[in-house]
Design an enzyme around this catalytic site. Structure first.
Site, PDB file in Angstrom:
ATOM      1  N   HIS A   1     -69.417  30.713  38.935  1.00  0.00           N
ATOM      2  CA  HIS A   1     -69.353  32.173  38.907  1.00  0.00           C
ATOM      3  C   HIS A   1     -69.505  32.644  40.340  1.00  0.00           C
ATOM      4  CE1 HIS A   1     -69.998  32.329  34.563  1.00  0.00           C
ATOM      5  NE2 HIS A   1     -71.052  31.543  34.707  1.00  0.00           N
TER       6      HIS A   1
ATOM      7  N   TYR B   1     -77.387  24.885  44.079  1.00  0.00           N
ATOM      8  CA  TYR B   1     -76.004  25.313  44.314  1.00  0.00           C
ATOM      9  C   TYR B   1     -75.823  26.780  43.955  1.00  0.00           C
ATOM     10  CZ  TYR B   1     -75.906  20.267  44.100  1.00  0.00           C
ATOM     11  OH  TYR B   1     -76.186  18.940  44.298  1.00  0.00           O
TER      12      TYR B   1
END
Length: 176
Positions: free
Chosen positions: A62, A148
């Site tokens: 995303h 991440y």
């Protein structure tokens, strides 16, 4: 055949969800995080854009991008990014007959989900959603534990405390 219509707005800010073709038990994106980062760098050099927030999950990602004021073409960026990343990988993934006939790899889903960010509240809610995603999927117990993610950058900027999301509550659903 279904016709998909995309909205294009110069200089707009967009939320994206981009998935691997084979999501089940797939950890490719985090296993190959360096080639993915390199793909982002190369595409940004040729077609600039700002990454406002991002989370890379094992099988999807995303992010929120803002395009330059005179630019509307996020699709070319995704096409180039997916291609750059795919070319960095050894072949060997399962490829459907339709992909084979078009000489496509089987790494990414063809389509991606977009949402035009409409205002600051919308932006904030999507940034929260992005950062909460690893907890939502049960990968980590605390947002700060997922490496991440742009969450760590937002902590350094003072936007979030390091303990944001530790109460285990977040109820916003964006595209997935």
């Amino acid at each position: 055949m279904t016709q998909y219509r995309r909205v294009y707005a110069p200089g707009a800010t967009w939320f994206f969800t981009v998935n691997l073709a084979e999501r089940k038990r797939n950890t490719l994106l985090v296993d190959k995080i360096d080639p993915l980062r390199q793909a982002f760098r190369k595409v940004k050099q040729r077609h600039p854009f700002d990454i406002n927030a991002i989370v890379v999950m094992p099988d999807h990602l995303h992010c929120i991008w803002t395009l330059p004021e005179v630019d509307t073409d996020y699709s070319i960026r995704w096409n180039l990014l997916k291609g750059q990343f795919s070319r960095s990988l050894e072949k060997g993934e399962r490829i459907s007959a339709s992909r084979m006939s078009k000489r496509e790899r089987g790494i990414w889903q063809r389509r991606f989900w977009t949402h035009l960010i409409t205002d600051q509240e919308d932006f904030n809610r999507h940034v929260d959603y992005i950062h909460w995603n690893p907890v939502k999927h049960g990968i980590v117990k605390q947002v700060a534990d997922w490496p991440y993610s742009s969450f760590h950058h937002y902590v350094r900027l003072g936007v979030y405390p390091e303990t944001w999301g530790h109460n285990g509550k977040f109820d916003f659903e964006a595209g997935e």
